[in-house]
Design an enzyme around this catalytic site. Structure first.
Site, PDB file in Angstrom:
ATOM      1  N   HIS A 108      38.027  47.242  42.694  1.00 43.09           N
ATOM      2  CA  HIS A 108      36.837  47.873  42.803  1.00 43.09           C
ATOM      3  C   HIS A 108      37.056  49.380  43.022  1.00 43.09           C
ATOM      4  O   HIS A 108      37.495  49.906  44.315  1.00 43.09           O
ATOM      5  CB  HIS A 108      36.217  47.329  44.239  1.00 43.09           C
ATOM      6  CG  HIS A 108      35.524  45.862  43.876  1.00 43.09           C
ATOM      7  ND1 HIS A 108      34.340  45.434  43.537  1.00 43.09           N
ATOM      8  CD2 HIS A 108      36.081  44.827  43.971  1.00 43.09           C
ATOM      9  CE1 HIS A 108      34.062  44.292  43.338  1.00 43.09           C
ATOM     10  NE2 HIS A 108      35.216  43.698  43.808  1.00 43.09           N
TER      11      HIS A 108
ATOM     12  N   CYS B 179      35.332  43.900  38.439  1.00 42.33           N
ATOM     13  CA  CYS B 179      35.649  42.487  39.131  1.00 42.33           C
ATOM     14  C   CYS B 179      35.131  41.729  38.096  1.00 42.33           C
ATOM     15  O   CYS B 179      35.631  41.295  36.926  1.00 42.33           O
ATOM     16  CB  CYS B 179      35.104  42.562  40.372  1.00 42.33           C
ATOM     17  SG  CYS B 179      35.593  41.339  41.442  1.00 42.33           S
TER      18      CYS B 179
ATOM     19  N   GLU C 234      34.767  51.498  43.262  1.00 44.46           N
ATOM     20  CA  GLU C 234      33.754  51.880  44.211  1.00 44.46           C
ATOM     21  C   GLU C 234      33.921  51.629  45.733  1.00 44.46           C
ATOM     22  O   GLU C 234      33.422  52.318  46.701  1.00 44.46           O
ATOM     23  CB  GLU C 234      32.250  51.456  43.753  1.00 44.46           C
ATOM     24  CG  GLU C 234      32.070  49.832  44.341  1.00 44.46           C
ATOM     25  CD  GLU C 234      32.616  49.079  43.543  1.00 44.46           C
ATOM     26  OE1 GLU C 234      33.753  49.188  42.577  1.00 44.46           O
ATOM     27  OE2 GLU C 234      32.508  47.932  43.687  1.00 44.46           O
TER      28      GLU C 234
END
Lengths: 253, 206
Positions: free
Chosen positions: B188, B79, B190
């Site tokens: 993202h 990001c 994650e």
């Protein structure tokens, strides 16, 4: 193409997910971490936890729920309910939340939203708006304190102001529709969607899958939030997405 | 060991837990010396470009980061960690970045629409990646895989050959870059469920 999001909402108190009927008769719907894992497997696009205790003891419990959930599921988590200070936000983000939703505290002090957005970014600053139609008129009033307290503020103007203050997303709940299972308030949601350029999450009133379809198509919501239809296994999230896909809505399967 | 740089911007716990889930130890560190000693480095980050860059400078991370990258150690930006690699960003005025990849960070244009419905900014939610240049970090990931985005600005590299994936949101934009030991994603991993965890695992194995 960006897909439309389906967000199950888990109302949490005392470390348990509960679901009330018209804010009364809270029914136990299970362990929040287990439910979060179930929704993760079903393909939920995000999860929202709403802390409906909002006492200081409840807050510690909520931090724990967020921490345990973030260890097991890898999708965006939003936490709302009783977020009043920068420290409240920091604790939730450090526990593993990605966004916080601010409701009553935004009305009491709009600069708090600005401060949150500047400190943590607009992407994690969701403003939750509880709105109720002004009888006989095509406008809606903002309520706070879990929908109990009228503010005299116009919901459309409020959404625009919150966007200007740095909110990255609006979580819009119709107090008229919430708990009815008659569908989202389409005209309210459409009015807010057209008035702002940030994403709007429709909430309150969903009772079947067609309601979700209408929330995306008629109201133009970026995301639809639902609680009881998923908690009580009326539909799985996968079923909801298959239904939407068949009707031409871009969803993630 | 994987070092995740903690410079006060965003949810780092999910990145760490993601690596643990796929079998790699990762430490979250605010110590530039730990970064210098790490085998692999992750620069996450959400928030405003200007604040992120300032925090990197004040935390003493700029030199160690440039050294890690110059040494050829695997680097993953996520990001803002992608955007910071670029020369400059237009967010809140013009601000200089790390300058590792020539190019600029710009905002999505006003008035984007799709099927007569306007497109909200931030671009928030699940969208597809299309491969331009399949970096090792995307091994086993399908064309058109859905990953999670939340951003209002995107990167425009001067050299198109660094574009690893593109994504469409009103326009086609660069959603990941790959240049030698550097990989960085606008989305993202994650937060991207199984696909994201696979990407983290691939990075761990680099």
């Amino acid at each position: 193409m960006l897909t439309r999001r389906i967000i199950p909402c888990l109302d949490v108190t005392g470390g348990r997910v509960v679901k009330g009927v018209q804010f009364l008769e809270l029914r136990d719907a299970g362990d929040p971490v287990e439910i979060a894992e179930l929704y993760d497997q079903q393909g939920a696009d995000e999860l929202t936890f709403l802390d409906i205790t909002a006492s200081s003891d409840g807050r510690d419990t909520m931090v724990d729920v967020v921490r345990k959930t973030a260890e097991r599921v890898f999708m965006p988590l939003t936490v709302g309910g009783g977020i009043r200070t920068v420290e409240d936000i920091r604790r939730m983000l450090n526990a593993g939340a990605d966004k916080v939703s601010i409701n009553t505290a935004a009305v009491q002090n709009p600069d708090f939203v600005r401060e949150a957005a500047e400190r943590f970014g607009s992407q994690c600053t969701v403003v939750a708006i509880d709105a109720r139609r002004v009888p006989g008129e095509a406008r809606w009033e903002v309520y706070t304190h879990g929908g109990r307290k009228p503010t005299g503020i116009d919901a459309v103007e409020w959404a625009q102001k919150m966007e200007a203050f740095g909110s990255g997303e609006i979580l819009l709940t119709s107090m008229d529709c919430d708990g009815t299972k008659d569908g989202y308030d389409i005209s309210l949601t459409r009015a807010i969607v057209d008035a702002v350029s940030i994403p709007v999450i429709a909430s309150g009133g969903v009772g079947n899958l067609e309601h979700i379809y209408d929330g995306f198509t008629k109201a133009g919501a970026s995301a639809c939030l639902a609680a009881s239809i998923f908690h009580f296994r009326e539909y799985t999230i996968g079923e909801a997405k298959e239904y939407l896909k068949a009707k031409g809505v871009a969803v993630r399967l | 060991m994987i070092a995740i740089i903690d410079y006060g911007m965003g949810n780092l716990r999910s990145v760490q837990k993601g690596f643990e889930k796929v079998g790699f130890d990762a430490v979250v560190t605010a110590d530039p010396k730990v970064v210098l000693e790490a085998e692999k480095v992750v620069l996450p980050g959400v928030g405003a470009f200007r604040d992120c860059m300032r925090n990197l400078e004040q935390g003493g991370f700029v030199e160690p980061l440039l050294k890690v990258i110059a040494d050829g150690r695997p680097f993953l930006g996520i990001c803002l960690g992608l955007q910071l690699l670029f020369t400059e960003s237009e967010e809140f005025g013009l601000h200089r970045g790390l300058g590792v990849i020539p190019g600029r960070v710009v905002r999505f244009p006003e008035g984007m629409a799709e099927n007569s419905e306007k497109l909200a900014v931030p671009h928030m939610g699940w969208n597809q990646i299309s491969f331009r240049n399949r970096a090792p970090i995307f091994a086993g990931i399908d064309e058109g895989a859905n990953v999670y985005f939340v951003h209002s600005y995107y990167v425009k590299p001067e050299d198109e050959s660094v574009v690893a994936t593109t994504t469409n949101y009103g326009i086609d934009f660069c959603s990941a870059v790959w240049k030698d030991n550097i990989v960085a994603t606008q989305f993202h991993p994650e937060k991207s469920q199984q696909i994201g965890l696979k990407i983290l695992k691939n990075f761990g194995e680099m």
